[in-house]
Write an enzyme that holds these catalytic residues in place. Structure first.
Site, PDB file in Angstrom:
ATOM      1  N   ARG A 258     -45.648 -54.755 -28.602  1.00 50.49           N
ATOM      2  CA  ARG A 258     -44.479 -55.287 -27.912  1.00 50.49           C
ATOM      3  C   ARG A 258     -44.504 -56.809 -27.956  1.00 50.49           C
ATOM      4  O   ARG A 258     -45.546 -57.427 -27.689  1.00 50.49           O
ATOM      5  CB  ARG A 258     -44.423 -54.795 -26.463  1.00 50.49           C
ATOM      6  CG  ARG A 258     -44.201 -53.293 -26.364  1.00 50.49           C
ATOM      7  CD  ARG A 258     -44.088 -52.809 -24.935  1.00 50.49           C
ATOM      8  NE  ARG A 258     -44.022 -51.352 -24.890  1.00 50.49           N
ATOM      9  CZ  ARG A 258     -44.031 -50.632 -23.775  1.00 50.49           C
ATOM     10  NH1 ARG A 258     -44.093 -51.238 -22.604  1.00 50.49           N
ATOM     11  NH2 ARG A 258     -43.980 -49.322 -23.817  1.00 50.49           N
ATOM     12  N   ARG A 273     -50.201 -58.320 -19.713  1.00 48.28           N
ATOM     13  CA  ARG A 273     -49.008 -58.239 -20.572  1.00 48.28           C
ATOM     14  C   ARG A 273     -49.358 -58.818 -21.933  1.00 48.28           C
ATOM     15  O   ARG A 273     -49.367 -60.028 -22.139  1.00 48.28           O
ATOM     16  CB  ARG A 273     -47.836 -58.994 -19.934  1.00 48.28           C
ATOM     17  CG  ARG A 273     -46.481 -58.537 -20.482  1.00 48.28           C
ATOM     18  CD  ARG A 273     -45.323 -59.113 -19.685  1.00 48.28           C
ATOM     19  NE  ARG A 273     -45.218 -58.581 -18.353  1.00 48.28           N
ATOM     20  CZ  ARG A 273     -44.694 -57.401 -18.051  1.00 48.28           C
ATOM     21  NH1 ARG A 273     -44.259 -56.607 -19.001  1.00 48.28           N
ATOM     22  NH2 ARG A 273     -44.633 -56.997 -16.780  1.00 48.28           N
ATOM     23  N   GLU A 347     -47.647 -51.912 -12.031  1.00 50.75           N
ATOM     24  CA  GLU A 347     -47.238 -50.790 -12.880  1.00 50.75           C
ATOM     25  C   GLU A 347     -48.260 -50.505 -13.974  1.00 50.75           C
ATOM     26  O   GLU A 347     -48.655 -51.387 -14.728  1.00 50.75           O
ATOM     27  CB  GLU A 347     -45.886 -51.085 -13.518  1.00 50.75           C
ATOM     28  CG  GLU A 347     -45.382 -49.971 -14.429  1.00 50.75           C
ATOM     29  CD  GLU A 347     -44.275 -50.428 -15.373  1.00 50.75           C
ATOM     30  OE1 GLU A 347     -44.183 -49.846 -16.467  1.00 50.75           O
ATOM     31  OE2 GLU A 347     -43.538 -51.356 -15.015  1.00 50.75           O
ATOM     32  N   SER A 350     -45.039 -45.142 -16.471  1.00 50.67           N
ATOM     33  CA  SER A 350     -43.618 -44.893 -16.206  1.00 50.67           C
ATOM     34  C   SER A 350     -43.265 -43.493 -16.687  1.00 50.67           C
ATOM     35  O   SER A 350     -43.496 -43.155 -17.847  1.00 50.67           O
ATOM     36  CB  SER A 350     -42.735 -45.916 -16.930  1.00 50.67           C
ATOM     37  OG  SER A 350     -42.833 -47.185 -16.325  1.00 50.67           O
ATOM     38  N   ARG A 388     -54.726 -52.353 -20.174  1.00 49.30           N
ATOM     39  CA  ARG A 388     -54.240 -52.710 -18.840  1.00 49.30           C
ATOM     40  C   ARG A 388     -55.012 -51.992 -17.740  1.00 49.30           C
ATOM     41  O   ARG A 388     -55.326 -52.574 -16.702  1.00 49.30           O
ATOM     42  CB  ARG A 388     -52.745 -52.430 -18.693  1.00 49.30           C
ATOM     43  CG  ARG A 388     -52.199 -52.875 -17.341  1.00 49.30           C
ATOM     44  CD  ARG A 388     -50.722 -52.647 -17.171  1.00 49.30           C
ATOM     45  NE  ARG A 388     -49.915 -53.590 -17.934  1.00 49.30           N
ATOM     46  CZ  ARG A 388     -48.599 -53.750 -17.764  1.00 49.30           C
ATOM     47  NH1 ARG A 388     -47.959 -53.028 -16.850  1.00 49.30           N
ATOM     48  NH2 ARG A 388     -47.945 -54.619 -18.497  1.00 49.30           N
TER      49      ARG A 388
END
Length: 424
Positions: A258, A273, A347, A350, A388
């Site tokens: 990403r 991130r 987070e 999801s 993460r």
């Protein structure tokens, strides 16, 4: 995408859903273009029918009448060709507008603009207080020789990293634990490409709108995926499945990429991130059944929770508000894991359900018990994303002497290693 009949029949609901999601789309323009599309389709079909009827009748005409009728049919063909060209233009605009229309959110989706307004549903475990000044995951990773951000940046630029030694083993252990858990739940293990063509990105609703977040290989017209959801959900696209095949439950571990365009602030420190990571992703394809979709949604959340419980990490589950939903979701539950250095639940997962939104784009269908061909329903959820998840593992399991205890569930994947110690 939505069924255009749904857009026409439930225009107020579609408009309200877009407003709740804070997604801009020109529904008035779509309705206008759709009317043009319908009129042109009728006109072209009527012209073709007339052409067939008059062509069949040519044999009954006199030579003089036939000559005049052939000329008239030539004119009709020219008119029809012009209408078909106009129809192609209208269809292109219609399709482009249809791709901008978001899915209608469920009634349970709360109002809100950002993730700060997501609604907590449950909390499992509580943050453990420290009797010493704790380090963040970057300090721990560097002091223990697990993480090398400086050389990762040297190799590839900002937001890249290198995991080494026990850091690489911990990363692999978490992914293996999650993958094995899902296989034990009956999910079919898959190894899928991470380079996909545009139809897979459009079909799963990452395009249009997400181009800035994707790495693209223009020379090959391929895209690096940000999640195995893309190839897994697209796997049976353009197919008609037998009812007996459903539900499809698939799991894959893949590299994910990403660009994280626009992200900044505290998210740029460490591993939160980043541009490249690994995920274990679960995807479910169901018959078109609302209740079954809701049941499956809770089930895929439960699978991810089970992994976090094995790791003994505190977390909470939130119902995502409208402004934090994307274009395709009917409803989304996020799992947020406690990260001491950030002082918050953040987070890590999801879980989304889409009804037939993705399936319509992918032309993913099945034949129901009455032989009728229908679009499938789709769902997905992260099982675990690493590195993460290493943030809470390193920070929560750190000890006063700078060591990190290996979670019990991961020890079999790390040769029985119990503690990562300085200088080890």
């Amino acid at each position: 995408m939505l069924d255009i009949k749904t857009v026409r029949d439930r225009l107020d609901d579609v408009r309200a859903g877009a407003a709740l999601k804070r997604i801009s789309c020109d529904l008035d323009a779509l309705v206008d273009v759709d009317e043009q599309r319908r009129q042109l389709i009728r006109a072209v079909e009527d012209a073709k029918a007339e052409q067939r009827r008059r062509s069949k009748a040519l044999g009954t005409l006199s030579p003089e009448e036939r000559q005049a009728e052939v000329a008239a049919l030539g004119q009709l063909k020219a008119t029809m060709k012009a209408e078909e060209a106009r129809l192609d233009e209208v269809l292109e605009r219609w399709h482009g507008l249809m791709l901008t229309v978001p899915n209608i959110p469920a009634a349970e989706v709360p109002a809100g603009a950002t993730d700060a307004e997501n609604v907590e549903l449950r909390r499992v475990g509580e943050p453990t207080p420290f009797s010493f000044e704790p380090k963040d995951h970057v300090e721990l990773g560097q002091s223990l020789g697990l993480l090398d951000i400086e050389r990762g940046v040297k190799l590839s630029g900002t937001r890249f990293y290198v995991l080494r030694g026990a850091g690489a083993l911990l990363h692999r252990a978490v992914l293996s634990l999650a993958f094995d858990h899902m296989v034990a739940q009956g999910f079919v293990p898959m190894e899928v490409p991470v380079l996909v063509r545009d139809p897979a990105m459009v079909g799963t609703a990452y395009f249009p709108g997400g181009e800035e977040q994707a790495y693209r290989l223009d020379r090959d017209q391929l895209n690096l995926v940000g999640t195995a959801e893309v190839p897994l959900t697209s796997f049976r696209s353009e197919e008609i499945l037998d009812l007996e095949e459903l539900p499809l439950r698939m799991v894959a571990q893949s590299a994910c990429f990403r660009r994280e365009a626009g992200a900044g602030g505290k998210d740029t420190r460490g591993l939160y991130r980043i541009h490249q990571f690994q995920k274990v992703e679960q995807v479910v394809v169901l018959p078109a059944d609302e209740e079954a979709s809701r049941v499956e949604h809770e089930a895929i959340v439960g699978h991810a929770e089970a992994v976090l419980q094995k790791l003994e990490l505190p977390y909470r589950v939130v119902n995502v508000c409208g402004g934090d939903l994307g274009v395709p979701q009917v409803q989304k539950f996020d799992i947020e894991t406690w990260m001491p250095s950030r002082g918050a639940f953040c987070e890590t997962h999801s879980a989304s359900r889409f009804h037939d939104f993705q399936a319509r784009r992918l032309n993913l269908r099945y034949r129901d018990e009455n032989g009728r061909i229908r679009f499938c329903y789709t769902l997905n959820n992260t099982v675990v994303a690493s590195p993460r998840v290493l943030i809470p593992i390193l920070e929560i399991y750190q000890q006063a002497d700078g060591s990190v205890v290996v979670p019990t569930a991961l020890r079999p994947y790390m040769g029985g290693l119990q503690v990562i110690e300085p200088g080890a």
